[in-house]
Scaffold this active site. Sequence first.
Site, PDB file in Angstrom:
ATOM      1  N   ARG A  48       1.098  -1.534   0.289  1.00 50.66           N
ATOM      2  CA  ARG A  48      -0.097   0.054   0.333  1.00 50.66           C
ATOM      3  C   ARG A  48       0.962   1.528   0.269  1.00 50.66           C
ATOM      4  NH1 ARG A  48       2.458   2.337   3.645  1.00 50.66           N
ATOM      5  NH2 ARG A  48       0.242   3.492   3.539  1.00 50.66           N
ATOM      6  N   GLY A  49      -0.011   2.485   0.011  1.00 52.47           N
ATOM      7  CA  GLY A  49       1.737   3.451  -0.239  1.00 52.47           C
ATOM      8  C   GLY A  49       1.238   4.172  -1.839  1.00 52.47           C
ATOM      9  N   GLN A 188      -2.384   2.935  10.155  1.00 53.11           N
ATOM     10  CA  GLN A 188      -1.313   2.318   9.379  1.00 53.11           C
ATOM     11  C   GLN A 188       0.041   3.460   9.926  1.00 53.11           C
ATOM     12  OE1 GLN A 188      -3.679   3.263   7.650  1.00 53.11           O
ATOM     13  NE2 GLN A 188      -3.871   2.001   6.198  1.00 53.11           N
ATOM     14  N   ASP A 229      -1.748  11.038  -2.373  1.00 49.73           N
ATOM     15  CA  ASP A 229      -2.477   9.932  -3.464  1.00 49.73           C
ATOM     16  C   ASP A 229      -2.232  10.270  -4.241  1.00 49.73           C
ATOM     17  OD1 ASP A 229      -2.950   8.454   0.017  1.00 49.73           O
ATOM     18  OD2 ASP A 229      -2.359   6.980  -1.646  1.00 49.73           O
ATOM     19  N   ASN A 239      -5.356  12.541   0.707  1.00 44.58           N
ATOM     20  CA  ASN A 239      -4.563  11.824   0.829  1.00 44.58           C
ATOM     21  C   ASN A 239      -5.708  11.139   2.629  1.00 44.58           C
ATOM     22  OD1 ASN A 239      -1.859  11.058   1.485  1.00 44.58           O
ATOM     23  ND2 ASN A 239      -2.068  12.213   4.037  1.00 44.58           N
ATOM     24  N   LYS A 240      -4.817   9.663   3.114  1.00 40.98           N
ATOM     25  CA  LYS A 240      -5.268   8.960   4.117  1.00 40.98           C
ATOM     26  C   LYS A 240      -6.406  10.358   5.057  1.00 40.98           C
ATOM     27  CE  LYS A 240      -4.801   5.946   4.492  1.00 40.98           C
ATOM     28  NZ  LYS A 240      -5.625   5.040   3.504  1.00 40.98           N
TER      29      LYS A 240
HETATM   30  O1  MRU Z   1      -4.336   3.354   2.507  1.00 41.22           O
HETATM   31  P1  MRU Z   1      -3.051   3.673   1.583  1.00 41.22           P
HETATM   32  O2  MRU Z   1      -2.235   3.156   2.959  1.00 41.22           O
HETATM   33  O3  MRU Z   1      -2.545   2.938   1.056  1.00 41.22           O
HETATM   34  O4  MRU Z   1      -2.812   4.951   2.122  1.00 41.22           O
HETATM   35  C1  MRU Z   1      -1.499   6.061   1.949  1.00 41.22           C
HETATM   36  C2  MRU Z   1      -1.587   7.261   2.143  1.00 41.22           C
HETATM   37  O5  MRU Z   1      -2.982   7.519   2.232  1.00 41.22           O
HETATM   38  C3  MRU Z   1       0.175   7.666   2.259  1.00 41.22           C
HETATM   39  O6  MRU Z   1      -0.423   8.686   2.976  1.00 41.22           O
HETATM   40  C4  MRU Z   1       0.203   8.389   0.222  1.00 41.22           C
HETATM   41  O7  MRU Z   1      -0.352   7.184   0.316  1.00 41.22           O
HETATM   42  C5  MRU Z   1       1.228   8.773   0.654  1.00 41.22           C
HETATM   43  S1  MRU Z   1       2.419   7.553  -0.148  1.00 41.22           S
HETATM   44  C6  MRU Z   1       4.112   7.628   0.453  1.00 41.22           C
END
Ligand code: MRU
Length: 341
Positions: A48-49, A188, A229, A239-240
């Site tokens: 993920r990320g 996370q 994202d 973003n998250k």
């Molecule tokens: O749902 P996830 O864990 O994939 O979400 C990740 C995020 O929101 C991160 O902040 C984003 O991808 C930046 S990662 C360098």
Amino acid sequence: MEENFKALEFIEGKLRLIDQRLLPGKLEYVTCSTAGEVTEAIRSMIVRGAPAIGGAAGYGVYLALLEAGDDITLFNKLSAELRKARPTAVNLMWAVDRVMETAQSSGYDKDKVLSEADAIVREDREMNHRLSKIGISVIRKGSRILTHCNAGALATCGWGTALGVIKEAHLSGLGIHVYADETRPLLQGARLTAWELTRAGIPSTLIPDSAAASLIRSGKIDCIILGADRITANGDIANKLGTFMLSVIAKEYGVPFYSAAPTSTIDFSMKEGKNIPIEERDPDEVRKPGGVLMAPADIDVYNPAFDVTPHQNITGIITEKGIIYPPFDMNIERIRNGETL
Ligand code: MRU
């Protein structure tokens, strides 16, 4: 300086991923030998990320080509499934399109396709190191930095974005202290960012997400740095979930709010954040954190994985091409035209 772990690595024809669902308890790997397995690993958040899923998907397209052979219809179908494994992070679509274009323009040459997937990973690491070096210019000595979710080596093809800037600041002797939001519901921040911070020996404190507001109001946070994202042409960011709320509080109390991301996270074709598709995930992630029922089994749940922060709430976006400040639309256009800021 590199981490001694890799979220993703292509070894002997297979994609090896850290199973991020098991951290911090277990450091275990999952191996994908088909495009379908990569799609499922992205969907289930083994990987993920935003940049990490882009890197994984690049290899997924290569595996799709191996599987499909001369059957281009099957290759396109497997690649299209990869492309829609998760909807919000644009790095996923960007990487699939980039490797598919190489496939088409090279006459489906397997070696060229693999080289393109490798290039995505290599370039992501380079961009992260570059943006981290650029990003430390916004951090003062002794800063107390708040971050959200995980934007570290685990979320990328290496080093990290927001956490890359933070690690660079630590290595430069700026004497920082990091506050990491636990980042509900999948934690996370608690599971991954705290793991990376402690491994790197960075002074840090883990907080429940809802402690951030009072910490900010009491003057205990000097700046906020988190990932992205998807960044739209006007500088809005997805973003998250929880990022938008932090941005509102930061604006209210005058705390600088930065997003750090490689330019592969910019969706130049999308005008503004309200158009970004926001993933909604399984209600049981909220009802049953860690698999333990914590709410009535039949309660209705709203579980968006991301939210959108308007550019008006953002101080700057740290990229490998420089820091994007307002006016975001003009400066993002300059990056699109190949300029560095
Ligand atoms: O749902 P996830 O864990 O994939 O979400 C990740 C995020 O929101 C991160 O902040 C984003 O991808 C930046 S990662 C360098």
